[in-house]
Design a protein around this motif. Structure first.
Motif, mmCIF file in Angstrom:
data_model
loop_
_atom_site.group_PDB
_atom_site.id
_atom_site.type_symbol
_atom_site.label_atom_id
_atom_site.label_comp_id
_atom_site.label_asym_id
_atom_site.label_seq_id
_atom_site.Cartn_x
_atom_site.Cartn_y
_atom_site.Cartn_z
ATOM 1 N N LYS A 148 -10.090 1.424 -4.675
ATOM 2 C CA LYS A 148 -10.123 2.889 -4.513
ATOM 3 C C LYS A 148 -8.886 3.530 -5.147
ATOM 4 C CE LYS A 148 -12.921 2.909 -0.312
ATOM 5 N NZ LYS A 148 -12.929 3.162 1.143
ATOM 6 N N PHE A 149 -7.751 2.886 -4.976
ATOM 7 C CA PHE A 149 -6.499 3.376 -5.559
ATOM 8 C C PHE A 149 -6.622 3.465 -7.076
ATOM 9 C CE2 PHE A 149 -2.438 2.277 -7.578
ATOM 10 C CZ PHE A 149 -1.655 3.341 -7.140
ATOM 11 N N MET B 3 0.828 -1.183 0.000
ATOM 12 C CA MET B 3 0.000 0.000 0.000
ATOM 13 C C MET B 3 0.878 1.255 0.000
ATOM 14 S SD MET B 3 -2.969 -1.461 2.579
ATOM 15 C CE MET B 3 -3.892 0.031 2.807
ATOM 16 N N GLU C 112 -5.596 -10.681 0.804
ATOM 17 C CA GLU C 112 -6.459 -10.088 1.821
ATOM 18 C C GLU C 112 -6.126 -10.618 3.207
ATOM 19 O OE1 GLU C 112 -9.328 -7.480 3.135
ATOM 20 O OE2 GLU C 112 -8.673 -7.691 1.065
ATOM 21 N N GLU D 204 -10.089 -3.753 -1.023
ATOM 22 C CA GLU D 204 -10.887 -2.524 -1.128
ATOM 23 C C GLU D 204 -9.990 -1.323 -1.405
ATOM 24 O OE1 GLU D 204 -14.117 -0.065 -1.359
ATOM 25 O OE2 GLU D 204 -14.116 -2.257 -1.260
ATOM 26 N N TRP D 205 -8.835 -1.293 -0.745
ATOM 27 C CA TRP D 205 -7.890 -0.204 -0.967
ATOM 28 C C TRP D 205 -7.441 -0.175 -2.428
ATOM 29 C CZ3 TRP D 205 -2.990 0.234 -2.855
ATOM 30 C CH2 TRP D 205 -2.385 1.488 -2.700
ATOM 31 N N TYR E 248 0.750 4.397 -2.567
ATOM 32 C CA TYR E 248 0.647 5.807 -2.163
ATOM 33 C C TYR E 248 1.808 6.623 -2.732
ATOM 34 C CZ TYR E 248 -3.108 5.036 1.271
ATOM 35 O OH TYR E 248 -4.298 4.749 1.889
ATOM 36 N N ARG F 175 -8.611 6.422 -8.068
ATOM 37 C CA ARG F 175 -7.909 7.701 -7.859
ATOM 38 C C ARG F 175 -6.863 7.974 -8.937
ATOM 39 N NH1 ARG F 175 -7.466 5.748 -2.528
ATOM 40 N NH2 ARG F 175 -5.205 5.554 -2.777
ATOM 41 N N GLY G 295 -8.330 -5.425 4.331
ATOM 42 C CA GLY G 295 -8.804 -4.246 3.612
ATOM 43 C C GLY G 295 -8.007 -3.894 2.372
ATOM 44 N N VAL G 296 -6.990 -4.678 2.033
ATOM 45 C CA VAL G 296 -6.136 -4.334 0.899
ATOM 46 C C VAL G 296 -6.893 -4.415 -0.428
ATOM 47 C CG1 VAL G 296 -5.128 -6.622 0.489
ATOM 48 C CG2 VAL G 296 -3.834 -4.582 -0.073
#
Length: 192
Positions: free
Chosen positions: A35-36, A1, A23, A31-32, A5, A39, A28-29
């Motif tokens: 979203k990543f 993660m 996971e 789901e992250w 970022y 973005r 939560g990876v």
């Protein structure tokens, strides 16, 4: 993660190849990741699974490569003339990083701490801990880097040319392979 970022914060276009997202290791990876990807859409691409790395490294749009410094990946990047951000994980990868950064001078080290041998069976201790700010800083040095970056890219181009010449007929790699083939043929004749 943290790598994600850092890629996001760099503001640069990228392709991130993720072999697996577990996971069970980081809650939560998954789901992250979703979203990543939203973005960075339009600037970054996440590919899950395998890619033809040599083909990708040889593409004209590739400006740099974040690598774990495995020997195959290192050679492929050198042969493609691509500068590297080095992120070794285990064993000989730290020596390969030294070759890329200190000897060939075509890489920028992420500066991670080499795992201790006694921690090898503890996954939590083996995790390479790098913060997003470090990833962003290394990417800026690798992809920008001013005069130092220009020199790094020029050396990478020179090494690419040397690698190409070594693989051509009569080159050192070509001769080495020919010698190996001849040895195998001669050995086979002796056994008959």
């Amino acid at each position: 993660m943290e790598l994600g970022y850092g890629l996001e914060a760099s503001g640069r276009p990228f392709i991130w190849v993720v072999k697996e997202v577990e996971e069970r290791r980081v809650l939560g990876v998954e789901e992250w990741m979703k979203k990543f990807e939203t973005r960075v859409e339009g600037r970054g691409m996440v590919i899950r699974g395998w890619v033809p790395q040599t083909l990708m490294l040889g593409h004209v749009a590739v400006g740099g490569f974040v690598t774990h410094c495995g020997w195959n990946s290192t050679l492929e990047a050198i042969a493609a003339g691509v500068v590297m951000a080095t992120w070794p994980h285990l064993y000989d990868q730290f020596f390969n990083e030294q070759l890329v950064v200190d000897v060939l001078k075509i890489g920028v080290a992420v500066d991670i701490e080499e795992p201790k041998l006694h921690d090898i069976w503890n996954d939590n201790e083996m995790a390479v801990k790098v913060k997003r700010e470090e990833v962003e800083k290394v990417l800026e040095r690798l992809m920008g880097g001013g005069e130092e970056g220009d020199e790094r890219r020029e050396r990478a181009k020179e090494l690419k040319e040397k690698a190409r010449m070594a693989m051509e007929e009569g080159g050192s790699s070509w001769k080495g392979l020919q010698d190996a083939i001849n040895y195998a043929l001669e050995s086979r004749k002796k056994m008959q």
